[in-house]
Each structure stands twice: as C-alpha cells, then as structure tokens.
Design an enzyme around this catalytic site. Sequence first.
Site, PDB file in Angstrom:
ATOM      1  N   HIS A 191      43.984  37.175  38.783  1.00 21.74           N
ATOM      2  CA  HIS A 191      43.411  38.512  38.611  1.00 21.74           C
ATOM      3  C   HIS A 191      43.944  39.407  39.732  1.00 21.74           C
ATOM      4  O   HIS A 191      43.478  39.325  40.874  1.00 21.74           O
ATOM      5  CB  HIS A 191      41.882  38.454  38.684  1.00 21.74           C
ATOM      6  N   ASP A 228      43.026  30.753  39.444  1.00 23.35           N
ATOM      7  CA  ASP A 228      41.979  31.740  39.160  1.00 23.35           C
ATOM      8  C   ASP A 228      41.802  32.666  40.370  1.00 23.35           C
ATOM      9  O   ASP A 228      40.687  32.975  40.780  1.00 23.35           O
ATOM     10  CB  ASP A 228      40.657  31.072  38.788  1.00 23.35           C
TER      11      ASP A 228
END
Length: 444
Positions: A62, A305
Amino acid sequence: MFDMIISGGTVVNADGEARVDVAIIGEHIAALLGPGDAPQARVVIDVAGCHLLPGLVDAHVHLREPGLTHKEDFESGTRAAALGGVTAVLDMPTDEPWTATADQLADKMAMARGRIHVDVGFQAVLARDLGLAEKLLSLRPVSLELFTADVPGAFRFQTMDDVANTMRRLAGCDTVIGISPGDQSILEGSAISHPAGDIAAFLDSRPPLAEAGGVARAILAAAETGSCIHVRQINSVLGISTWRRLRELADATVETTPQNLFFNAEDYRTAGAKLKGSPPLRGARDVAALRAALSDGLIDIVATDHAPHSPAEKAMTYPAFADIPGGMPGLQTLLQTMLILVEEKVIGLPDLVRMCARNPARRFGLDRSKGAIAPGRDADILVVDQRRPSVISNVEQASRAAYTPFDGWQAPATLTRVFLRGREIVRNGAITAAASGRVIQREI
C-alpha cells in the site's frame, strides 16, 4: 561486446544456484557466462564471494497515493523498496479514492510516472458495479482485488453467491483475482458480543474460523467457475489446514507475510499499535505451523502487506484496539527478514527467490521480464554479501512510518548493490540514481 558483466558471484534462481557471470546489454540480461568464458564488456563489476539474486517482487503493498500521502507516497515508498532490494512493487487499490474505475487507475499511473525508484504495477478493486471491470482490464492491472469483509459496502462481496457470481462474470478474462479471506458476519457478531474493544475483542472479531472459511469459499468458487485466484495472507493453523486440503481443486495460490512468521499475539503486550494489522497475529502454535508450511512449499508467495501510517497516527490513544490504524511498514526489510529464515534453515536461498521473485512475477503476469536472472529478463539484480551481517534499525527506514517492527534484529547478510534494468540504483545502503522506475502492466 556487452555493456556490463557482473563477475565472480553465485547466481541464485528458484531452481538452484550456479557460479556464473551475468552479461547485460541495455536493460536486459543477455547471457549467463561460465567462469572460463572471456567476453568483452564496457564495464566489469567484480562481486567475488557474493550471491546474485533477482530483484524481489512484493505482491502486496500500500503506497498510500493518492489521498493518504501523509502516511506514504510513491517517492518514499519506492525509495524504501529500492533500499530493501524490492525492484517491483505491486500496489494495492485501497487509497482515497479506491482504484475502482479505469479513470482512477489511469490517474494513479500518471501520478507515479517520473517519481518512482523501482517499477510499480497496480492492482484495481472490484466494485459491486461489475460493469466497471471491462475498462479496468483494458489498462492491464496486475490483479483485480475482491474483498469479502471489513471494507465499505460498495466493495464488499460477503456471501458465497456474491463471490461465485463475480468470478463467473469475469470468466475468460486474462487476470488473477486477489481475495482477502474474511467473514463479515463474524465481524458484526463480535462487535455486539465484545463491546469493550480490547485486544482480546479484536482477536475474536477475526478468528481463524473466519480466515479458513474465507479460504474455502475462495477456492470452491474458483473451482466452480474456472477462475484464477490468489488468496491474500493467511496465518493460522486452521487456515493452513484448509488450504492444504483444498488447494488442488482450483487454480489458486496463497501468500503470507514476514510479520506472521516472526511475531505472535503475545507481542501485542509490548509492541501494541506498531504490530496492529489485519489479520491479527495468532498464537505461537500458528507461527510454528506457518513456518512448517513455508518449509514444505505450501506457501507460494511471501509479501509484506506494507501499509504504513504516520508516527502520530500510531501514537494516538484510541477508544478500542480495533480503531488503531492497521498496518506496518515492510518493504525495506523483506529481504533481510527472509535471509533470517534462511539462516534459521526454515528455507533456502532458492526458496527465497521462489516466493519473493519468481512466483509473484509469474502469478501477476510479469514473468517475461521479472522474477529470474535469465537471458531476456530485465537486469534487476541484487548483490548480497553473506560475509557481512547487517542490523535492521529504525533510523535507516525510508518509509514515512519511520520505524520497523524488526528494529535491532540482525540479518545474516548485507545488500551491497541493487540494479534496476541494468542501472545501479543502490550502493551500500544509499540511493545512487534519480528515480527511474516505470509503471508496469500485466504482460499480454
């Protein structure tokens, strides 16, 4: 004549190691040369005693742009990636706005160009309005992401019928569907039964049962519809057991993360907000089972992640543990943490390359250019010196999160140089070139 030869190292690919020199012309690997060969090159770089790994491909990141750039942006996130040996970042779609339309995806690609230190591929989100998917696919995102829980209603497919019908609508499309396993009914039930909102309530809201049910639902729906899926991070004994029993039913792969291989729920007592993410950390038994699955080859991909927040956001006091912004940085430490697993003999160096380079490149449609040191591939190459340990520290982190959960840990090697398409971008822990990364798309 070659433009460059990287000489004296041991090349590590997913299928093994070999003492060969790497010859480069332009941006690509031109040949692998035996020690007895004596070709000419404009530049020869001696890396005797070092290992050469393909640049890592992080499939779950992200970067927080657009809309959340106080947490991270394209420049800071890809700088961290370069320093950590991740030369291809696959960015998730959960920014502001979520990347759900072709216009939003095109805008995001345009924002990244000229500002990224490594190559970046983009993942788009499936909205309830499936009519948006056709135009999205024309821009060749590396995946379409399908969420089953814990997201806004416009992006939530919470029943088996939802998931199967969505896959059926996409049948025949050249894409992989990324699925984050979860169960909205358990989330909603937990909110009623555990109003206190402490750590225990957070763990109960996302139990192994929800993960395992999500894994089973994803695989069965893919088997029924002939879809190609990738299951996002699993970390429980029950989830692993479900994956082991059902995975052959469908064209499916699965990932986990470094944090789930090193930390457990007891670590919340000391690290608290810095380790808070989803899925939650499990027990020591779950960590042991996940490591065993890694050793057995049951885990296809290890991704980070990487989901940073500003230091101020993590430091605030919140009414409930679940309210703490979920996620932590990981791009810069992926290689180092995986090398720790090599030192602990959980995996070997070829396994590291398989899970962090070849498999993600292959699964997300990038394996003509990424994932291996081989003729024709991009010359994305890491020089790793196992004679020189390194210490992970907060002060060296380039992410705007300004910390790592692995602060103070020792890795059994040092990343000395990073090449992106034949150009050196990192040497001895410092960026050496202007941002030269490209937006990459699923290869046709």
